[in-house]
Design a protein around this motif. Structure first.
Motif, PDB file in Angstrom:
ATOM      1  N   PHE A   1      30.948  47.685  44.548  1.00  0.00           N
ATOM      2  CA  PHE A   1      29.677  48.258  44.085  1.00  0.00           C
ATOM      3  C   PHE A   1      29.022  49.130  45.154  1.00  0.00           C
ATOM      4  CE2 PHE A   1      29.978  44.116  41.755  1.00  0.00           C
ATOM      5  CZ  PHE A   1      30.310  44.670  40.527  1.00  0.00           C
TER       6      PHE A   1
ATOM      7  N   HIS B   1      27.463  42.674  31.961  1.00  0.00           N
ATOM      8  CA  HIS B   1      28.743  43.267  31.614  1.00  0.00           C
ATOM      9  C   HIS B   1      29.583  43.532  32.867  1.00  0.00           C
ATOM     10  CE1 HIS B   1      31.470  45.712  29.327  1.00  0.00           C
ATOM     11  NE2 HIS B   1      31.157  46.825  29.973  1.00  0.00           N
ATOM     12  N   GLN B   2      28.928  44.110  33.880  1.00  0.00           N
ATOM     13  CA  GLN B   2      29.653  44.428  35.115  1.00  0.00           C
ATOM     14  C   GLN B   2      30.094  43.151  35.823  1.00  0.00           C
ATOM     15  OE1 GLN B   2      28.391  47.670  37.629  1.00  0.00           O
ATOM     16  NE2 GLN B   2      26.695  48.133  36.280  1.00  0.00           N
TER      17      GLN B   2
ATOM     18  N   ILE C   1      33.137  41.666  34.047  1.00  0.00           N
ATOM     19  CA  ILE C   1      34.396  42.366  34.342  1.00  0.00           C
ATOM     20  C   ILE C   1      34.943  41.880  35.680  1.00  0.00           C
ATOM     21  CG2 ILE C   1      35.440  44.593  34.887  1.00  0.00           C
ATOM     22  CD1 ILE C   1      33.448  45.861  32.933  1.00  0.00           C
TER      23      ILE C   1
ATOM     24  N   HIS D   1      36.377  38.140  35.428  1.00  0.00           N
ATOM     25  CA  HIS D   1      37.459  37.690  34.555  1.00  0.00           C
ATOM     26  C   HIS D   1      38.786  37.528  35.275  1.00  0.00           C
ATOM     27  CE1 HIS D   1      39.092  41.807  34.109  1.00  0.00           C
ATOM     28  NE2 HIS D   1      40.152  41.232  33.597  1.00  0.00           N
ATOM     29  N   TYR D   2      38.922  38.228  36.419  1.00  0.00           N
ATOM     30  CA  TYR D   2      40.181  38.107  37.171  1.00  0.00           C
ATOM     31  C   TYR D   2      40.446  36.683  37.627  1.00  0.00           C
ATOM     32  CZ  TYR D   2      39.907  43.128  37.489  1.00  0.00           C
ATOM     33  OH  TYR D   2      39.824  44.453  37.186  1.00  0.00           O
TER      34      TYR D   2
ATOM     35  N   ILE E   1      44.193  35.629  38.811  1.00  0.00           N
ATOM     36  CA  ILE E   1      44.102  35.164  40.197  1.00  0.00           C
ATOM     37  C   ILE E   1      43.572  33.740  40.173  1.00  0.00           C
ATOM     38  CG2 ILE E   1      43.011  35.569  42.439  1.00  0.00           C
ATOM     39  CD1 ILE E   1      42.673  38.522  41.541  1.00  0.00           C
TER      40      ILE E   1
ATOM     41  N   ILE F   1      38.994  48.874  29.944  1.00  0.00           N
ATOM     42  CA  ILE F   1      38.107  48.088  30.800  1.00  0.00           C
ATOM     43  C   ILE F   1      39.016  47.446  31.827  1.00  0.00           C
ATOM     44  CG2 ILE F   1      38.230  45.905  29.486  1.00  0.00           C
ATOM     45  CD1 ILE F   1      35.151  45.742  29.828  1.00  0.00           C
ATOM     46  N   ARG F   2      38.492  47.176  33.034  1.00  0.00           N
ATOM     47  CA  ARG F   2      39.369  46.541  34.016  1.00  0.00           C
ATOM     48  C   ARG F   2      39.854  45.204  33.488  1.00  0.00           C
ATOM     49  NH1 ARG F   2      35.154  46.733  38.557  1.00  0.00           N
ATOM     50  NH2 ARG F   2      33.926  47.244  36.741  1.00  0.00           N
ATOM     51  N   SER F   3      41.164  44.946  33.347  1.00  0.00           N
ATOM     52  CA  SER F   3      42.231  45.872  33.660  1.00  0.00           C
ATOM     53  C   SER F   3      43.163  45.929  32.447  1.00  0.00           C
ATOM     54  CB  SER F   3      43.022  45.372  34.873  1.00  0.00           C
ATOM     55  OG  SER F   3      42.164  45.091  35.954  1.00  0.00           O
ATOM     56  N   HIS F   4      42.645  46.380  31.326  1.00  0.00           N
ATOM     57  CA  HIS F   4      43.506  46.490  30.152  1.00  0.00           C
ATOM     58  C   HIS F   4      43.023  47.565  29.175  1.00  0.00           C
ATOM     59  CE1 HIS F   4      40.612  43.133  29.734  1.00  0.00           C
ATOM     60  NE2 HIS F   4      40.369  43.682  28.576  1.00  0.00           N
TER      61      HIS F   4
ATOM     62  N   VAL G   1      34.491  51.352  28.428  1.00  0.00           N
ATOM     63  CA  VAL G   1      33.251  50.596  28.214  1.00  0.00           C
ATOM     64  C   VAL G   1      32.696  50.040  29.529  1.00  0.00           C
ATOM     65  CG1 VAL G   1      33.702  50.066  25.807  1.00  0.00           C
ATOM     66  CG2 VAL G   1      34.603  48.558  27.552  1.00  0.00           C
ATOM     67  N   GLU G   2      33.120  50.616  30.625  1.00  0.00           N
ATOM     68  CA  GLU G   2      32.608  50.214  31.934  1.00  0.00           C
ATOM     69  C   GLU G   2      31.219  50.818  32.153  1.00  0.00           C
ATOM     70  OE1 GLU G   2      34.258  48.444  34.270  1.00  0.00           O
ATOM     71  OE2 GLU G   2      36.409  48.691  33.917  1.00  0.00           O
ATOM     72  N   THR G   3      30.396  50.117  32.924  1.00  0.00           N
ATOM     73  CA  THR G   3      29.098  50.674  33.294  1.00  0.00           C
ATOM     74  C   THR G   3      28.954  50.727  34.814  1.00  0.00           C
ATOM     75  OG1 THR G   3      28.195  48.458  33.052  1.00  0.00           O
ATOM     76  CG2 THR G   3      27.901  49.938  31.199  1.00  0.00           C
ATOM     77  N   THR G   4      30.045  50.492  35.502  1.00  0.00           N
ATOM     78  CA  THR G   4      30.028  50.473  36.965  1.00  0.00           C
ATOM     79  C   THR G   4      30.387  51.859  37.513  1.00  0.00           C
ATOM     80  OG1 THR G   4      30.791  48.190  36.866  1.00  0.00           O
ATOM     81  CG2 THR G   4      30.986  49.296  38.991  1.00  0.00           C
TER      82      THR G   4
ATOM     83  N   SER H   1      41.547  48.551  39.947  1.00  0.00           N
ATOM     84  CA  SER H   1      41.270  47.138  40.172  1.00  0.00           C
ATOM     85  C   SER H   1      42.523  46.471  40.731  1.00  0.00           C
ATOM     86  CB  SER H   1      40.914  46.470  38.845  1.00  0.00           C
ATOM     87  OG  SER H   1      42.077  46.466  38.025  1.00  0.00           O
ATOM     88  N   PRO H   2      42.407  45.201  41.128  1.00  0.00           N
ATOM     89  CA  PRO H   2      43.612  44.525  41.647  1.00  0.00           C
ATOM     90  C   PRO H   2      44.717  44.437  40.594  1.00  0.00           C
ATOM     91  CG  PRO H   2      41.762  42.999  41.463  1.00  0.00           C
ATOM     92  CD  PRO H   2      41.215  44.373  41.293  1.00  0.00           C
ATOM     93  N   LEU H   3      44.344  44.509  39.317  1.00  0.00           N
ATOM     94  CA  LEU H   3      45.359  44.416  38.254  1.00  0.00           C
ATOM     95  C   LEU H   3      45.589  45.788  37.613  1.00  0.00           C
ATOM     96  CD1 LEU H   3      44.201  41.005  36.958  1.00  0.00           C
ATOM     97  CD2 LEU H   3      46.458  41.499  37.894  1.00  0.00           C
TER      98      LEU H   3
END
Lengths: 181, 692
Positions: A33, A53-54, A57, A60-61, A132, B604-607, B628-631, B676-678
């Motif tokens: 960020f 939302h951010q 994301i 979820h990893y 992970i 979206i991360r990661s798909h 659909v990311e907002t980052t 992203s890592p994936l």
């Protein structure tokens, strides 16, 4: 009106004001960020303000569950808790007792305790099969700490401190002007 | 005793005391002077580690000063944005000043994979298609003159305009997301150079043609259609130049040809154009060369164009009353040619819209001082800059003082009636820009220098107007130069960038094709000083505009579902097919005779969802892809192997990808922008089943 009644009434009004104020605030930063911190505010009326939302994301990893407003059913009842806290000192005007003081304290403290329990479950209830794997962890309701690549600042906000003030006023009224007589 | 002395002091300084004091002072001053001469003043000492670096790298004090003036530490931002043309890369380059860091290339006239421009993204394919000439799909451009939108003639930092010299097109780039929003092909013009220049409130973007094109009388020029045998006689009769005023709508980001107008011009090579403000409001100026109307013909017994177009001592500065031209169009005195209202040359002469003034000799550059009073032209083949005075021009026109007419009957003003000064500057003066103190700076291509000179009042109020003030050598072969917010009422001074064509020995050799060299020059003091050499390894950047960074207000994330290519009321329209997570689906149906597979996909991360797309050979595939990311920075890119498809979807953006699945097979697609890592796992398959 005597001072006792005035204090009790103020004590009953403060929780109603705090319904509309931020109760708890948590802020995240991770390298992805940049210099930006993601702020999330939880309000007494159950409203959540911030980029969930951010966060989802990023979460979820590691198998952390999505935080969604539908899933946080408790928030719907939050205003009633505030109304209950407001009611206690007013009820005590009818018949004062140390039980009301204890109930007042208990209701106020139940908020950070509940959030802490929720955070514990959130950090421990990891979804199997995440990309992970991480060790379960406990985020804190209050303080500055670091989890993996996340820097986190959690603060009980002004809404909570108004509830504390409400309790203190009610307690002072009881101790100085009720018991002292 | 003491009392007495005090009394006497009250009455005044005694003569003896005065002499002693004066003598003491004189002796002290003399001693001080001798000491100061014999003993060197203490030199400020740099910390040893810094001094060591300077010694090890062999840097001079000038180098250190230049480094300190240009270094912008990571995380800190530059003072100015430079919006540079990318030359025949067909792009635009954004550069920070003073650090000279490249911030972005903007794809404009040429497909560019990183931005997913022209590789399957339907909106960009449509833009390039619309900008083509009707006979060929053009993927080449030669960007020359950028311009920034203006409010009351001051740059406002909202829009950038850039012209394509090669194919006569003009593009509008939003400075909110630094993407092209519209490209327009200029009717009746084959190629243009005149630059983009905006009217004071950006109602019109104007530019002139470069090499004239054959016009069918009353019908204009149509690519691939209009033909006349190329002879000197035909050239005079049928070839025509033009200047076009293209209407622009900020709220939609679109050019509007229906509200635009064009003025037919003689077949001279029209060059740079600018629209005035203040005293020159309502007027446009356009220089020209080859008023000889030579066409070359080296194998046909003629001189090459470079000789035959340089015979006359004077060419013509075109002076255009554009406000009156706008009025004439409103009165219906125009001929519609290829979709634009054209004021014919005859009408322009008759209605007194067009005047000429002599300008020496095959000039370049056409720039207006901050006050709006002086129009400055570089002599190019004449070692002078000529400074025209709009007050004198207006007076001479009012008095009808003409020296005659050109071949087509355009009235020509007298040189001495309209000029304020002619300053001898150096060899090959090309282009002028200005600072905030009333000075002009001219690039001298042949003598390899930038020359600073003073203008006259009201721009320059010193006692030596119109005189050379300073000069600095550049490396090498300077073309245009740029100073912050020059050619507007509020130039900022401080820096100058020399856009040099050759770098020769300034950088490590990289084979035979060398980068250009942008040289940053400090113009804040009386003397100019060189700060930085910046290699530009992309096309041949031609000209640049520099604007204060605080005037640029970019967005960093699109509102969710935004279609960056549809602007409504200055904001982004929601893409009609934008979806959110959970609404993904695939539908196959018949549109007329074609089977269409439509895919509503999210990234979206990661798909990508869906990650398997099945269709049938021959299907028209439309993928509506929503990021659909907002980052900030969470850009995904979508590419399909073997299909030449590459699309960039920035955070919040929804885009349409369209292609025909013409060959059976199973093709992988994946995210091309490391997210992203994936990121490596962000992939999927397109299955194209063979037709039954």
């Amino acid at each position: 009106m005597d001072r006792y009644t005035i204090l009790k009434i103020i004590s009953g009004v403060l929780p109603i004001i705090s319904i509309f104020l931020p109760l708890w605030y948590i802020s995240f930063n991770a390298p992805m960020f940049g210099q930006q911190w993601l702020d999330i505010y939880v309000y007494g009326n159950g409203h959540i303000d911030g980029p969930l939302h951010q966060i989802n994301i990023a979460n979820h990893y590691v198998g952390l569950k999505d935080i969604t407003l539908e899933q946080l059913w408790e928030l719907k009842y939050l205003p009633y808790l505030f109304l209950a806290i407001a009611a206690v000192p007013l009820i005590s005007l009818v018949k004062e007792s140390w039980i009301w003081i204890a109930a007042h304290l208990g209701l106020v403290l139940s908020i950070p305790v509940y959030i802490q329990v929720w955070l514990y479950n959130f950090g421990h209830d990891l979804q199997a099969g995440a990309a992970i794997e991480i060790e379960p962890f406990t985020p804190y309701v209050f303080g500055y700490y670091q989890i993996a690549n996340f820097k986190i600042l959690a603060v009980l906000h002004v809404g909570f401190w108004l509830l504390v003030a409400s309790f203190i006023l009610s307690f002072v009224a009881y101790w100085r002007f009720y018991k002292a007589e | 005793m003491s009392k007495k002395r005090n009394n006497s002091r009250k009455n005044g300084v005694r003569r003896r005391d005065f002499l002693v004091a004066a003598g003491g002072l004189a002796a002290g001053a003399a001693a001080g002077y001798i000491i100061s001469k014999s003993v060197a003043p203490p030199t400020p000492v740099l910390p040893t580690d810094i001094q060591n670096i300077i010694n090890q790298r062999g840097l001079s004090p000038e180098h250190v000063t230049a480094a300190l003036k240009t270094y912008v530490p990571g995380g800190m931002q530059d003072e100015f944005y430079m919006i540079s043309s990318g030359g025949h890369s067909g792009q635009v380059i954004i550069i920070g000043i003073p650090s000279m860091r490249i911030l972005k290339y903007i794809a404009v006239f040429t497909p560019e994979p990183w931005q997913g421009y022209g590789y399957g993204n339907k909106a960009t394919m449509n833009l390039l298609e619309k900008a083509s000439n009707g006979i060929r799909y053009l993927t080449l451009g030669d960007t020359h003159h950028p311009e920034i939108s203006r409010t009351n003639a001051v740059y406002d930092g909202e829009w950038c305009f850039i012209g394509d010299k090669l194919n006569a097109r003009k593009a509008a780039i939003s400075l909110k997301d630094f993407r092209v929003k519209d490209i327009v092909r200029l009717p009746n013009i084959q190629n243009q150079h005149g630059g983009a220049c905006a009217s004071p409130n950006t109602e019109y973007i104007a530019c002139g043609s470069q090499f004239p094109a054959p016009w069918e009388p009353g019908k204009g020029y149509k690519p691939g259609v209009t033909y006349y045998p190329l002879t000197e006689a035909n050239y005079k009769d049928y070839w025509r130049g033009a200047t076009i005023f293209i209407a622009f709508d900020r709220n939609t980001g679109k050019f509007d040809l229906s509200r635009s107008f064009e003025i037919e011009l003689p077949p001279y090579v029209q060059d740079l154009e600018i629209i005035g403000w203040g005293p020159s409001d309502g007027w446009a100026f356009l220089n020209s060369f080859n008023t000889e109307m030579a066409i070359g013909g080296t194998l046909e017994g003629k001189d090459p164009l470079e000789i035959s177009a340089s015979q006359r001592d004077f060419d013509y500065l075109h002076i255009i009353n554009w406000k009156k031209a706008e009025q004439i169009v409103r009165e219906g005195k125009y001929v519609e040619m290829n979709g634009v209202k054209v004021i014919t040359l005859d009408t322009a002469i008759e209605e007194e819209i067009l005047f000429f003034a002599p300008e020496p000799k095959s000039p370049h550059g056409c720039d207006i001082s901050a006050s709006g009073r002086y129009i400055v032209i570089g002599g190019k083949l004449d070692p002078t800059v000529t400074i025209y005075d709009i007050e004198k021009i207006k007076q001479a026109i009012a008095d009808r003082r003409f020296e005659g007419e050109d071949y087509y009957g355009v009235p020509v003003l007298r040189f001495e009636d309209v000029t304020a000064a002619k300053i001898e500057v150096g060899l090959g003066p090309l282009h002028n820009e200005f600072d905030d103190k009333g000075n002009g700076y001219v690039s001298c291509f042949i003598s390899n220098e930038v020359v600073k000179y003073s203008l006259g009042p009201p721009d320059y109020t010193g006692d030596d107007p119109f005189t050379v003030q300073d000069r600095i050598t550049i490396h090498y072969n300077i073309g245009h130069l740029a100073t912050p917010e020059s050619d507007s009422p509020e130039p900022k001074g401080k820096y100058l960038v020399a856009l040099n064509k050759w770098s020769i020995d300034r950088f490590e050799p990289v084979g035979t094709l060398h980068p250009q060299n942008f040289q940053l020059i400090d113009i804040s003091g009386d003397k100019m000083s060189l700060l930085y050499d910046m290699p530009i390894p992309l096309g041949e950047p031609h000209y640049a505009k520099i604007i204060s960074a605080d005037k640029i207000r970019p967005i960093t994330v699109y509102p969710l579902g935004a279609d960056p290519y549809v602007i409504v009321n200055g904001g982004y329209a929601t893409h009609p097919q934008a979806i959110n997570v959970g609404e993904e689906r695939i539908e196959r149906r018949k549109e007329g005779d074609t089977w269409v597979t439509e895919v509503w996909m999210t990234a979206i991360r990661s798909h990508f969802t869906p990650d398997i797309v099945r269709c049938v050979e021959g299907d028209l595939v439309r993928i509506y892809l929503s990021n659909v990311e907002t980052t900030r920075d969470a850009t995904h890119a979508f590419a399909i192997s073997e299909f030449n498809i590459m699309v960039s979807i920035d955070p919040g953006e929804t885009t349409t990808i369209e292609f025909v699945a013409d060959k059976p097979g199973v093709y992988s697609f994946y995210c091309v922008e490391f997210c992203s890592p994936l990121h490596l796992e962000m992939a999927g398959y397109l299955e194209v089943r063979p037709k039954e």
